[in-house]
Scaffold this active site. Sequence first.
Site, PDB file in Angstrom:
ATOM      1  N   ASP A   2      -6.720   9.867  12.993  1.00 50.70           N
ATOM      2  CA  ASP A   2      -7.062   9.421  11.638  1.00 50.70           C
ATOM      3  C   ASP A   2      -7.591   7.990  11.657  1.00 50.70           C
ATOM      4  O   ASP A   2      -7.139   7.135  10.908  1.00 50.70           O
ATOM      5  CB  ASP A   2      -5.847   9.527  10.722  1.00 50.70           C
ATOM      6  CG  ASP A   2      -6.238   9.644   9.245  1.00 50.70           C
ATOM      7  OD1 ASP A   2      -7.433   9.896   8.975  1.00 50.70           O
ATOM      8  OD2 ASP A   2      -5.361   9.485   8.380  1.00 50.70           O
ATOM      9  N   GLY A  61       0.842  -1.196   0.000  1.00 56.16           N
ATOM     10  CA  GLY A  61       0.000   0.000   0.000  1.00 56.16           C
ATOM     11  C   GLY A  61       0.871   1.236   0.000  1.00 56.16           C
ATOM     12  O   GLY A  61       2.102   1.166  -0.025  1.00 56.16           O
ATOM     13  N   GLN A  62       0.222   2.393   0.025  1.00 57.51           N
ATOM     14  CA  GLN A  62       0.973   3.633  -0.027  1.00 57.51           C
ATOM     15  C   GLN A  62       0.204   4.767   0.613  1.00 57.51           C
ATOM     16  O   GLN A  62      -1.007   4.709   0.757  1.00 57.51           O
ATOM     17  CB  GLN A  62       1.291   3.996  -1.474  1.00 57.51           C
ATOM     18  CG  GLN A  62       0.054   4.209  -2.335  1.00 57.51           C
ATOM     19  CD  GLN A  62       0.386   4.300  -3.804  1.00 57.51           C
ATOM     20  OE1 GLN A  62       1.421   3.842  -4.252  1.00 57.51           O
ATOM     21  NE2 GLN A  62      -0.505   4.903  -4.573  1.00 57.51           N
ATOM     22  N   GLY A  63       0.948   5.784   1.011  1.00 53.70           N
ATOM     23  CA  GLY A  63       0.382   7.018   1.536  1.00 53.70           C
ATOM     24  C   GLY A  63       1.058   8.185   0.864  1.00 53.70           C
ATOM     25  O   GLY A  63       1.879   8.012  -0.036  1.00 53.70           O
ATOM     26  N   GLY A  64       0.752   9.395   1.320  1.00 56.63           N
ATOM     27  CA  GLY A  64       1.279  10.560   0.657  1.00 56.63           C
ATOM     28  C   GLY A  64       2.778  10.719   0.765  1.00 56.63           C
ATOM     29  O   GLY A  64       3.401  11.330  -0.085  1.00 56.63           O
ATOM     30  N   GLY A  95       5.025   8.003   1.584  1.00 58.36           N
ATOM     31  CA  GLY A  95       5.764   6.761   1.625  1.00 58.36           C
ATOM     32  C   GLY A  95       4.915   5.588   1.191  1.00 58.36           C
ATOM     33  O   GLY A  95       3.715   5.716   0.969  1.00 58.36           O
ATOM     34  N   VAL A 146       4.439   1.078   1.645  1.00 58.11           N
ATOM     35  CA  VAL A 146       4.666  -0.044   2.541  1.00 58.11           C
ATOM     36  C   VAL A 146       4.898  -1.304   1.705  1.00 58.11           C
ATOM     37  O   VAL A 146       4.164  -1.570   0.750  1.00 58.11           O
ATOM     38  CB  VAL A 146       3.476  -0.260   3.495  1.00 58.11           C
ATOM     39  CG1 VAL A 146       3.741  -1.437   4.424  1.00 58.11           C
ATOM     40  CG2 VAL A 146       3.209   1.001   4.299  1.00 58.11           C
TER      41      VAL A 146
END
Length: 650
Positions: A447, A329-332, A334, A336
Amino acid sequence: MFPSPLLLLVFLVPSTPFSFADSDNSSPAIFLSVCGKNQTQNAEKFDINFVDAMEKIFQNITISGFATSYSGNPLTVYGLGQCFSYLSHINCQLCYSQSRVKLPHCLPSTSGRIYLDGCFLEYSDRNVSGDSVDDEDAYSCSNTTVDRNTRPVFAKLTADLMENLTAEAGGNASYYQVGSVQVEQGVKAYGMAQCWRSLNSTGCRDCLDKGRKNIVGKCLPADDGKAMNAGCFLRYSTEPFYLSGNTSSGGDSSDKLTVIIVVTSVLVALLVFGIIFFWWKRRSTSSYEHDEADENHEIIRTITNSHLSFKYEDLIKATDNFSQNNKLGQGGYGAVYKGTLPDGKEIAVKRLFFNTRSWVDQFFNEVTLINQVQHKNLVKLLGCSVEGPESLLVYEFLSNTSLDHYLFDAFKKTALSWQRRFDIIVGTAEGLSYLHNASVVRIIHRDIKASNVLLDENFRAKISDFGLARYFAEDQSHLSTGLAGTFGYMAPEYIVHGQLTEKADIYSYGVLVLEIVTGRKNQNSISTSTEGHSLMQEIWQNYNSDTLIRLLDRDLEGKCSQEEAVKVFKVGLLCVQASPSLRPPMWKVVEMLTTKSSNMPTPTQPPFLNSHGAQNGLSETSSLSTSMKFPDLGDQASLNQISVSMFQGR
């Protein structure tokens, strides 16, 4: 390795014209950053595609020095990255990491570009790889000039140098050329010209010609000039800004020796000045700051030498060099990846593109604090890596990924039986109750949402993504802070006043509960409702008419008792009440869910989004103006790209 206390001294030195010296970090200086005027209408989806496009660039740019990419359809994001050819692979990676951290500041603009001392990075909602010049082209001239008597000769020889370099760069396969010219005793002009490899030869020549005319005609006799066009970069300077090893013309052995001497001299000067500056800061700061700096350095040393420290090389091998096949997965800020250690243990590795001194402090603060927080319903942080150009967090691996992958997928959610959903609701409540009331530090997550609830092999819920940690005074009733979190999950008093308490987490949890029992997303529920109502608005109407069971996920029909389902609905409604004082604490939520007592409070009206996007239904605290609008940011649109948690010492 950047976490070394010795290197941290160098990070404090004011910037110099030499590459990779910056005032607060080891990264290259930013020459220019340009953000587009248009903004995306779906920030969350655009952000996701942006991150994916940037990740694809990273996979190639540190190998070849150049990469293009695209992600998403529709709402496609295109990316282009180019390291200047004088950079080594390591410095290219460092430069890209810095540009990757800074470029998201342009979001939600649909385009942005950034020029650093060593590399270029751009994103757009259209394919820009063939652009050579455009209206955003710029040039920059220094405010200083060479000696008055030298100016005419300097201007003439530098102009000739740049003309030769642009002609050679436009005609060779690499689109790159550097060189130098001796002006007089002790004065040399160094020049560089480079096009992005995505251009054809005509586009490259056009770009270089425009850039040369700008800096030659408008900068000379300034001692430094830069042209920053859509498809190329040019620079001249009296400083040897490019590394000696890759020069292909205009240089000789004396050039190489000069650059080596300059590099060595600059590094030694930086180190000496850094030590002096650090000593002066230690004497001039208060005892509190003195103690805090010592504590930060001690944290760095402690983690580096502790069981929490992972070697960067080991994590590279564990993830197969962060292969896309291992991406979870990913976020803004970084992504994973799944990894497997030599002993066979599976882990999840989160990459973070940060190198600044302030980030180092926050990073270690998070590692030490979160490592103290241990609970069966919290994702366990195993440690971190502070080596190499990136900061890495290492977590336990959970085979069933996140709740949203099941809950909002028409096929996968059949795996979520009523019992599993109920256990997830209870487990998440127990995890939050521990954070709010029982952990060594008081933690407000900020969050809570389906994508931040991970599931193990038995579908047991574990709260993840604690983000950045910081303390606030124990006697404070709330924290006044900037907004961070996800639209559709944020409590009204937090949106209006920025006042943060545990009640904000409880509100987010309530939204999550209602999503779990209905199988519907709160944020896009207006568009899926036949009457244009939000999910909470529909639930409230059905609650008042005693028909809540109608909103139960159809996959659960006949698989649970009506009494159980309505009870969970009511718990969710109690948590999303507009008045924060009426929301039950998480320990009480756990008690209501796990006991058979029927003495539950009566919920009051929650805030909800009407069909025009204005939030209403507030009570006690403060009402939002009826004219206040929330942009259509798409599903789970984050205000920032990193979850932020708040800590309070007990």
